[in-house]
Design a protein around this motif. Structure first.
Motif, PDB file in Angstrom:
ATOM      1  N   ASP A  80       4.036   5.653   2.378  1.00  0.00           N
ATOM      2  CA  ASP A  80       4.506   7.036   2.580  1.00  0.00           C
ATOM      3  C   ASP A  80       4.528   7.808   3.828  1.00  0.00           C
ATOM      4  OD1 ASP A  80       5.240   6.876  -0.091  1.00  0.00           O
ATOM      5  OD2 ASP A  80       3.291   7.829  -0.971  1.00  0.00           O
TER       6      ASP A  80
ATOM      7  N   ASP B 122       1.118  -1.291  -0.029  1.00  0.00           N
ATOM      8  CA  ASP B 122      -0.107   0.033   0.052  1.00  0.00           C
ATOM      9  C   ASP B 122       0.949   1.316  -0.083  1.00  0.00           C
ATOM     10  OD1 ASP B 122      -1.780   1.967   0.608  1.00  0.00           O
ATOM     11  OD2 ASP B 122      -3.164   0.776   1.948  1.00  0.00           O
ATOM     12  N   GLN B 123       0.987   1.960  -0.953  1.00  0.00           N
ATOM     13  CA  GLN B 123       1.898   3.076  -1.169  1.00  0.00           C
ATOM     14  C   GLN B 123       1.541   4.154  -0.447  1.00  0.00           C
ATOM     15  OE1 GLN B 123       4.765   3.188  -3.341  1.00  0.00           O
ATOM     16  NE2 GLN B 123       5.120   4.919  -2.074  1.00  0.00           N
ATOM     17  N   ARG B 124       0.290   4.326  -0.286  1.00  0.00           N
ATOM     18  CA  ARG B 124      -0.280   5.692   0.680  1.00  0.00           C
ATOM     19  C   ARG B 124       0.330   5.196   2.240  1.00  0.00           C
ATOM     20  NH1 ARG B 124      -5.856   7.580   1.034  1.00  0.00           N
ATOM     21  NH2 ARG B 124      -5.019   8.711   2.753  1.00  0.00           N
TER      22      ARG B 124
END
Length: 204
Positions: free
Chosen positions: A112, A107-109
């Motif tokens: 981050d 999950d990139q979000r």
């Protein structure tokens, strides 16, 4: 607490020890390749079991977050972290549980919302307001809140990121089976006498 437990087990096993402080990721590499004999507070994973013999559990470990005392950010599940206004400090190589690690890598979000650093750098970033919080095991968080941070300025967030047992991790490459069994027996004797539980209780 882990250091005191280690001292007790090594004394019971009639063995000397030398503590070395280093980044967690490097410690795992050295354990795998025989450059380090024992690592404390190890969570079990299938990958680590390839090069590690586990003895314990030595402690029950909860992963929690230190935040500013006036922080009101609510977290009830991992998905909430994606809505926080600042990043959270974590360490490379540390295992934060299957659900956390899966989201971190898929999950990139979610990814981050974190930045890597060691304990000292994350502490400084938190003091300066550059990150929202830093994740520690509960025993380390309790110690740092009492001994490292200015009293009253920071607190433990109630959310538990991960809860599991942690172990002594013995290098399969660096430690003989005979020596490992000696430590297993020493650990069992201390556990049976309640010595290890008494040590852990002091740090709760």
């Amino acid at each position: 607490v882990a250091v005191e437990i280690a001292r007790a087990v090594f004394k019971e096993a009639d063995c000397r020890m030398q503590f070395v402080v280093m980044p967690w990721n490097r410690a795992l590499y050295l354990l795998e390749h025989g450059g380090l004999d024992v690592l404390l507070n190890m969570s079990w994973t299938p990958q680590r079991e390839l090069y590690t013999d586990y003895i314990g559990p030595m402690l029950d470990e909860k992963q929690v977050m230190i935040v500013n005392n006036d922080s009101q950010h609510k977290i009830t599940h991992l998905e909430d972290i994606k809505n926080l206004p600042k990043r959270i400090g974590i360490q490379r190589g540390v295992y934060y549980g299957a659900a956390f690690m899966t989201k971190l890598h898929t999950d990139q979000r979610f990814f981050d919302q974190f930045e890597y650093g060691d304990n000292d750098s994350n502490t400084e970033k938190l003091k300066k307001g550059r990150i929202l919080g830093m994740i520690h095991n509960q025993y380390t968080a309790s110690y740092r809140l009492k001994q490292v941070f200015v009293k009253g300025r920071f607190k433990q967030h109630p959310f538990i990121f991960h809860d599991n047992d942690v172990y002594f991790g013995f290098s399969k490459k660096g430690v003989s089976e005979a020596l490992r069994k000696k430590f297993e027996q020493a650990f069992s004797r201390l556990s049976a006498r309640g010595v290890l539980a008494e040590i852990a209780f002091k740090y709760r």
